[in-house]
Design a protein around this motif. Sequence first.
Motif, PDB file in Angstrom:
ATOM      1  N   ALA A 144      -8.042 -44.261  13.673  1.00 46.51           N
ATOM      2  CA  ALA A 144      -8.486 -42.922  14.059  1.00 46.51           C
ATOM      3  C   ALA A 144      -7.553 -41.857  13.484  1.00 46.51           C
ATOM      4  O   ALA A 144      -8.015 -40.823  12.973  1.00 46.51           O
ATOM      5  CB  ALA A 144      -8.560 -42.807  15.580  1.00 46.51           C
ATOM      6  N   TYR A 145      -6.251 -42.097  13.534  1.00 41.27           N
ATOM      7  CA  TYR A 145      -5.277 -41.153  12.984  1.00 41.27           C
ATOM      8  C   TYR A 145      -5.502 -40.964  11.487  1.00 41.27           C
ATOM      9  O   TYR A 145      -5.551 -39.831  10.987  1.00 41.27           O
ATOM     10  CB  TYR A 145      -3.851 -41.644  13.248  1.00 41.27           C
ATOM     11  N   LEU A 146      -5.647 -42.067  10.771  1.00 40.98           N
ATOM     12  CA  LEU A 146      -5.848 -41.983   9.326  1.00 40.98           C
ATOM     13  C   LEU A 146      -7.169 -41.300   8.979  1.00 40.98           C
ATOM     14  O   LEU A 146      -7.247 -40.555   7.992  1.00 40.98           O
ATOM     15  CB  LEU A 146      -5.776 -43.377   8.698  1.00 40.98           C
TER      16      LEU A 146
ATOM     17  N   ARG B 230      -8.583 -38.893  10.761  1.00 39.50           N
ATOM     18  CA  ARG B 230      -8.349 -37.461  10.964  1.00 39.50           C
ATOM     19  C   ARG B 230      -7.581 -36.867   9.779  1.00 39.50           C
ATOM     20  O   ARG B 230      -7.897 -35.770   9.306  1.00 39.50           O
ATOM     21  CB  ARG B 230      -7.589 -37.210  12.264  1.00 39.50           C
ATOM     22  N   GLU B 231      -6.571 -37.598   9.306  1.00 38.75           N
ATOM     23  CA  GLU B 231      -5.802 -37.132   8.157  1.00 38.75           C
ATOM     24  C   GLU B 231      -6.684 -37.011   6.918  1.00 38.75           C
ATOM     25  O   GLU B 231      -6.601 -36.031   6.175  1.00 38.75           O
ATOM     26  CB  GLU B 231      -4.624 -38.074   7.875  1.00 38.75           C
ATOM     27  N   LEU B 232      -7.521 -37.998   6.690  1.00 33.97           N
ATOM     28  CA  LEU B 232      -8.436 -37.968   5.555  1.00 33.97           C
ATOM     29  C   LEU B 232      -9.411 -36.800   5.675  1.00 33.97           C
ATOM     30  O   LEU B 232      -9.695 -36.108   4.690  1.00 33.97           O
ATOM     31  CB  LEU B 232      -9.196 -39.286   5.442  1.00 33.97           C
ATOM     32  N   ASN B 233      -9.896 -36.556   6.876  1.00 35.89           N
ATOM     33  CA  ASN B 233     -10.804 -35.425   7.098  1.00 35.89           C
ATOM     34  C   ASN B 233     -10.126 -34.093   6.770  1.00 35.89           C
ATOM     35  O   ASN B 233     -10.749 -33.205   6.189  1.00 35.89           O
ATOM     36  CB  ASN B 233     -11.325 -35.416   8.536  1.00 35.89           C
ATOM     37  N   GLU B 234      -8.848 -33.955   7.139  1.00 38.43           N
ATOM     38  CA  GLU B 234      -8.117 -32.730   6.817  1.00 38.43           C
ATOM     39  C   GLU B 234      -7.996 -32.546   5.311  1.00 38.43           C
ATOM     40  O   GLU B 234      -8.139 -31.437   4.797  1.00 38.43           O
ATOM     41  CB  GLU B 234      -6.727 -32.742   7.457  1.00 38.43           C
ATOM     42  N   ILE B 235      -7.736 -33.644   4.611  1.00 38.19           N
ATOM     43  CA  ILE B 235      -7.645 -33.568   3.149  1.00 38.19           C
ATOM     44  C   ILE B 235      -8.993 -33.177   2.570  1.00 38.19           C
ATOM     45  O   ILE B 235      -9.088 -32.283   1.723  1.00 38.19           O
ATOM     46  CB  ILE B 235      -7.157 -34.910   2.569  1.00 38.19           C
ATOM     47  N   ASP B 236     -10.045 -33.848   3.021  1.00 42.30           N
ATOM     48  CA  ASP B 236     -11.388 -33.565   2.507  1.00 42.30           C
ATOM     49  C   ASP B 236     -11.831 -32.132   2.792  1.00 42.30           C
ATOM     50  O   ASP B 236     -12.542 -31.525   1.989  1.00 42.30           O
ATOM     51  CB  ASP B 236     -12.413 -34.542   3.098  1.00 42.30           C
TER      52      ASP B 236
END
Length: 79
Positions: free
Chosen positions: A42-44, A46-52
């Motif tokens: 879940a953390y990863l 969220r991080e990927l979503n922020e990058i995208d």
Amino acid sequence: MQTIRLRVNDKVYEKLVWLLKKFNKTDIEIISEDENFLKDKAYLQRELNEIDNGKAVFYSLEELEDELDKVISKHENSI
């Protein structure tokens, strides 16, 4: 190597795990989706979503080194 995800009925779970353990560990690895795995996933995500979404903040190597130097100097006398 490929990854598959299975939902297994409790009735056959033990038999399936027994069968999978018969294979060499380099051929099949059993990955349990425990609480830590799910939290990390879940953390990863969220991080990927922020990058995208363009909301991630990136630092240069020099900026990282500066920040690390600040943290080290702040705490080096407390040991």
